[in-house]
Design an enzyme around this catalytic site. Structure first.
Site, PDB file in Angstrom:
ATOM      1  N   GLU A   1       0.821  -1.213   0.000  1.00 23.79           N
ATOM      2  CA  GLU A   1       0.000   0.000   0.000  1.00 23.79           C
ATOM      3  C   GLU A   1       0.860   1.271   0.000  1.00 23.79           C
ATOM      4  O   GLU A   1       1.822   1.371   0.729  1.00 23.79           O
ATOM      5  CB  GLU A   1      -0.932   0.002   1.211  1.00 23.79           C
ATOM      6  CG  GLU A   1      -1.859  -1.206   1.290  1.00 23.79           C
ATOM      7  CD  GLU A   1      -2.830  -1.294   0.115  1.00 23.79           C
ATOM      8  OE1 GLU A   1      -3.020  -0.276  -0.592  1.00 23.79           O
ATOM      9  OE2 GLU A   1      -3.399  -2.392  -0.106  1.00 23.79           O
TER      10      GLU A   1
ATOM     11  N   CYS B   1      -7.840  -2.040   8.115  1.00 28.74           N
ATOM     12  CA  CYS B   1      -6.470  -2.012   7.587  1.00 28.74           C
ATOM     13  C   CYS B   1      -6.038  -0.586   7.276  1.00 28.74           C
ATOM     14  O   CYS B   1      -4.947  -0.166   7.640  1.00 28.74           O
ATOM     15  CB  CYS B   1      -6.371  -2.891   6.336  1.00 28.74           C
ATOM     16  SG  CYS B   1      -6.594  -4.650   6.686  1.00 28.74           S
TER      17      CYS B   1
ATOM     18  N   HIS C   1      -1.087  -5.804   2.253  1.00 26.00           N
ATOM     19  CA  HIS C   1      -2.252  -6.692   2.262  1.00 26.00           C
ATOM     20  C   HIS C   1      -1.843  -8.061   1.752  1.00 26.00           C
ATOM     21  O   HIS C   1      -1.078  -8.173   0.786  1.00 26.00           O
ATOM     22  CB  HIS C   1      -3.370  -6.126   1.384  1.00 26.00           C
ATOM     23  CG  HIS C   1      -4.322  -5.258   2.130  1.00 26.00           C
ATOM     24  ND1 HIS C   1      -4.384  -3.893   1.959  1.00 26.00           N
ATOM     25  CD2 HIS C   1      -5.236  -5.562   3.086  1.00 26.00           C
ATOM     26  CE1 HIS C   1      -5.312  -3.392   2.762  1.00 26.00           C
ATOM     27  NE2 HIS C   1      -5.840  -4.383   3.463  1.00 26.00           N
TER      28      HIS C   1
END
Lengths: 220, 220, 220, 220
Positions: C82, C145, C169
């Site tokens: 991310e 998250c 993730h």
């Protein structure tokens, strides 16, 4: 004497969905004349035990020259012209009468599969030329749609020999997806990336697609 | 004096695609009056180097009260109302001028991200109520759409403070998918299960969706 | 003095799932030495209200030089590194304490977004070179998250400045998908083409991937 | 006398892919003894014109009691146990000899379809119990895999009657997806949301899955 009518069938709503585009298309085309032939649009029960008798009765009564059975394939983004029906039932959800067939033949004495007599490749090409997303498919699944296609092709074989017959899977209509999204959001049970595929196609485009399917089939 | 017009922008076609629904929607709505406000529909170049200047010039000239930038998200089955633009560019394909930015900030001195000032949640709820599939999204990607959203929000901040501004991703139109399928079939380079997602939405429904987006935004 | 440890966090199971690969990876790497640095693997509660305090306490106590937070993205077929955390919460399901945040900022006074300080592009390239499917991502979603990533980056900013920090993730593990399939089959509530995306990755490959992520991050 | 060996075939690489897990599984299991029976693992050419003769020769020579043909289904996240082979070829890409069959029967005189004699449902249940994602399928596609399955079932019918025979589709292996991603990135021709499905499964889990398939089939 050749059969005269073109028969279009659509399943009633199932799986807890309020509407079924297949039913709406059949009703919308009922009575319409296409290239000089009248379309008979009929709705069939979403019932494993009733669909065989229902389609045999319709085929026997109308002796159609073209038979296009319609069913919903949730999440499919385009028209799917089915090539073959398989002599097998394996449901993932129950039908409208609670029947949940897990692993059984449709007709123990019947052939392993029946091939559509619709001009599948020509239909796909015509739809794409008309700007309508479509593809051929080599499975109608293992639920009611495949069962209907199998029994319909059997009925045509004996009651309307020479007829162009087969099955077309149609997408959701947009309003159906919007309802499904509101329902899923209300339930808060599934994450979006886990939800049903949510593709759809406008009902009028679906109706045009079936019209083109009938026209190409009759001319074949 | 509050800004008067509502500005809708759409990118021109890119990525070798003949058409772009974003452009067609902007052109279709240009000049339309919605709840007493005139819509200005403008087409923007699919150029990383030109889009910032182009959107700043439009915002400075029109001082819109509502700004909705539109772009295509290939394969997306519904409207996507973007919540945020990220100060980063990472292209997977080149823009129309051959620019292929792999990993760089959009504005080294700018904030990490800019938040849409459109009423995103209200827009999604209104679209679903109108039977139009839509969802909110927390990424506008890292290509031209995200870059335009980032620069447009920056321009609004200084040139049209208080305006409701953001970005909406739209699906393919059906004819575009049909062309893509014919092209892929002709090339015989990809297997269907490897092809682009092929969802689409009718152009008139996309136009209705943007109309609803403008109406809800103006009323917010 | 530079921070010494490398901290890896994983959420406990949530959403009714029996296990969470993120937790298993964190536990598997706890105590391992990578290029001379010890890894501290910690499990975090799947609780919106507790995760901020939990990560701030861990960062304050360990002052890590590298912080990699892990979470499950159901259906994702590969590692997702991310790039950015967004100051927004919009849950689709409730957390383990029944909290269902529909549309709210994470920190009304905080920045719109925080950028990962991990070398995202280098990590993706290294993983692909090692034969591990991976991609960068511009959204961590809008559930726990993303919230953890946002608060972790804030904590690092003040308590471990200069640390390489971010979020990765991870996919399901295969056994998890097999259980999910058995569960869905037993429920007979969903059709396969409506089910969760069912991609997975072997746990040992996921562990290797996080090891590579830590190595590349420390060397950056 | 019953046939003795268990035969596993895997296609060589095709479609420009460097490797094919189907081939690697067949080679890995070659010579292994499972419940007292030796496995013969053989590689088949990815050639429409050669595969029929090749499989007939193998079946005639080995008279297997179990025959499991393997092929890659790009993007499939799990094992797919095929129920039926359809007498039809419609390729989307050319085979390794440049043959591109667009719409033709496999055997004009043959049955519409042939049903797998493997215990499909038991295999799926056993795989799920072992924590391996798997599903039954009602189409093997319309490319080489379906053609091989059709001809293999025909060969077994005459040369190894009573044998348990069928086809299993396998996913990519992770390294294959990583290579594909690097290749697509280098080409910069496709956007990620347009790319091939990129699910994969570790080779050792795929080998275990085929081992379980053989064991369950032999016991049936």
């Amino acid at each position: 004497m050749r059969a005269r009518a073109m028969l279009v069938t659509g399943f009633q709503a199932y799986g807890g969905r309020g509407i079924n585009p297949a039913q709406e298309i059949a009703q919308a085309l009922d009575g319409e004349r296409i290239d000089g032939t009248t379309v008979a649009g009929r709705v069939l029960p979403a019932s494993f035990h009733k669909l065989r008798g229902a389609v045999e009765e319709l085929v026997g009564e109308l002796r159609p020259r073209v038979l296009v059975c319609l069913g919903l394939w949730p999440g499919e983004p385009m028209l799917r012209i089915e090539r073959v029906a398989f002599n097998h039932a394996a449901f993932e959800i129950a039908d409208n009468e609670g029947v949940l067939e897990k692993d059984a033949p449709l007709d123990p004495g019947g052939p392993v599969a029946r091939r559509a007599t619709l001009p599948v490749t020509s239909i796909v090409e015509a739809l794409l030329r008309h700007g309508i997303p479509a593809r051929h498919s080599t499975t109608a699944g293992s639920f009611l749609c495949n069962a209907l296609m199998y029994h319909a092709l059997g009925a045509v074989d004996t009651l309307a020999p020479g007829a162009k017959a087969g099955f077309v899977h149609v997408p959701y209509v947009p309003a159906q997806v919007a309802l499904l999204q509101q329902d899923l959001t209300a339930k808060a049970e599934l994450e979006l990336h886990q939800r049903a595929d949510l593709a759809s196609m406008a009902l009028d485009l679906q109706i045009d697609a079936v019209r083109t399917t009938l026209r190409v089939s009759q001319a074949a």
